[in-house]
Write a protein that holds these residues in place. Structure first.
Motif, short mmCIF file in Angstrom:
data_model
loop_
_atom_site.label_atom_id
_atom_site.label_comp_id
_atom_site.label_asym_id
_atom_site.label_seq_id
_atom_site.Cartn_x
_atom_site.Cartn_y
_atom_site.Cartn_z
N VAL A 8 69.80 -32.77 39.49
CA VAL A 8 68.83 -32.20 38.56
C VAL A 8 69.55 -31.26 37.59
O VAL A 8 70.28 -30.38 38.02
CB VAL A 8 67.73 -31.43 39.30
N GLN A 9 69.36 -31.48 36.33
CA GLN A 9 69.91 -30.58 35.31
C GLN A 9 68.75 -29.84 34.66
O GLN A 9 67.74 -30.45 34.30
CB GLN A 9 70.70 -31.36 34.26
N LEU A 10 68.92 -28.54 34.50
CA LEU A 10 67.85 -27.71 33.97
C LEU A 10 68.27 -27.10 32.64
O LEU A 10 69.43 -26.73 32.45
CB LEU A 10 67.51 -26.58 34.94
N GLN A 11 67.32 -26.99 31.76
CA GLN A 11 67.57 -26.34 30.47
C GLN A 11 66.42 -25.39 30.19
O GLN A 11 65.26 -25.82 30.12
CB GLN A 11 67.69 -27.37 29.35
N ALA A 12 66.76 -24.11 30.04
CA ALA A 12 65.76 -23.10 29.75
C ALA A 12 65.80 -22.75 28.27
O ALA A 12 66.87 -22.65 27.68
CB ALA A 12 66.01 -21.85 30.58
N PHE A 13 64.63 -22.59 27.68
CA PHE A 13 64.58 -22.18 26.28
C PHE A 13 63.25 -21.49 26.03
O PHE A 13 62.38 -21.45 26.91
CB PHE A 13 64.76 -23.38 25.36
N GLY A 14 63.12 -20.91 24.83
CA GLY A 14 61.90 -20.21 24.47
C GLY A 14 62.06 -18.72 24.33
O GLY A 14 61.11 -18.02 23.95
N GLY A 15 63.23 -18.19 24.64
CA GLY A 15 63.45 -16.76 24.47
C GLY A 15 63.53 -16.37 23.01
O GLY A 15 63.51 -17.21 22.12
N GLY A 16 63.62 -15.08 22.79
CA GLY A 16 63.72 -14.59 21.43
C GLY A 16 63.51 -13.10 21.37
O GLY A 16 63.51 -12.41 22.40
N LEU A 17 63.35 -12.61 20.16
CA LEU A 17 63.11 -11.19 19.92
C LEU A 17 61.61 -10.98 19.67
O LEU A 17 61.02 -11.66 18.82
CB LEU A 17 63.91 -10.72 18.71
N VAL A 18 61.03 -10.05 20.40
CA VAL A 18 59.60 -9.80 20.27
C VAL A 18 59.35 -8.31 20.39
O VAL A 18 60.11 -7.60 21.06
CB VAL A 18 58.82 -10.59 21.35
N GLN A 19 58.33 -7.83 19.75
CA GLN A 19 57.98 -6.42 19.85
C GLN A 19 57.25 -6.14 21.17
O GLN A 19 56.63 -7.04 21.75
CB GLN A 19 57.10 -6.00 18.68
N ALA A 20 57.34 -4.92 21.61
CA ALA A 20 56.61 -4.51 22.82
C ALA A 20 55.13 -4.86 22.67
O ALA A 20 54.54 -4.66 21.61
CB ALA A 20 56.79 -3.02 23.06
N GLY A 21 54.57 -5.40 23.74
CA GLY A 21 53.18 -5.84 23.72
C GLY A 21 53.01 -7.30 23.35
O GLY A 21 51.92 -7.86 23.49
N GLY A 22 54.08 -7.91 22.88
CA GLY A 22 54.02 -9.30 22.47
C GLY A 22 54.16 -10.27 23.63
O GLY A 22 54.24 -9.87 24.80
N SER A 23 54.20 -11.55 23.28
CA SER A 23 54.24 -12.61 24.29
C SER A 23 55.29 -13.65 23.94
O SER A 23 55.64 -13.84 22.75
CB SER A 23 52.88 -13.31 24.38
N LEU A 24 55.77 -14.30 24.95
CA LEU A 24 56.66 -15.45 24.81
C LEU A 24 56.33 -16.44 25.91
O LEU A 24 55.86 -16.06 26.99
CB LEU A 24 58.13 -15.03 24.95
#
Length: 122
Positions: A1-17
């Motif tokens: 099984v190979q895994l790839q994580a993504f979706g991170g980034g820069l967000v302000q406090a209180g925000g969502s990802l």
């Protein structure tokens, strides 16, 4: 099984990802998935886990009420929804897969993704 994580980034406090962990291979549905994070200078810590059955393990105090783990076996993908983010949530987030073992222990996981950076500004 190979895994790839993504979706991170820069967000302000209180925000969502929403982080995604995509796996190769048809065996993904048999694996439990865990999300961990590691901040600079700190050890890798468990954030949330989900069993092959869909039962989640999300009893880490830092994540309660804010983070939600889910999976879609048809898409070979697990997700970690991060809400009400705080600057102390800044870290590299990793997903990992295991067949058996204690879900909160990093060493019990066989496969790891490469990590995705989450930065929360104040």
């Amino acid at each position: 099984v190979q895994l790839q994580a993504f979706g991170g980034g820069l967000v302000q406090a209180g925000g969502s990802l929403r982080l995604s962990c995509t796996a190769s291979g048809r065996a993904f549905r048999s694996y439990s998935v865990g999300w961990f994070r590691q901040a600079p200078g700190k050890e890798r810590e468990f954030v949330a886990g989900i069993r092959w059955s869909g039962e989640s393990t999300n009893d880490v105090d830092s994540a309660k009420g804010r983070f939600t783990i889910s999976r879609d076996n048809a898409k070979n993908t697990a997700y970690l929804q991060l809400n009400s983010l705080k600057p102390e949530d800044t870290a590299v987030y990793y997903c990992a897969a295991q067949l058996l073992g204690n879900p909160v222990i990093p060493g019990s996981y066989t496969y790891w993704g490469q990590g995705t950076h989450v930065t929360v500004s104040s």
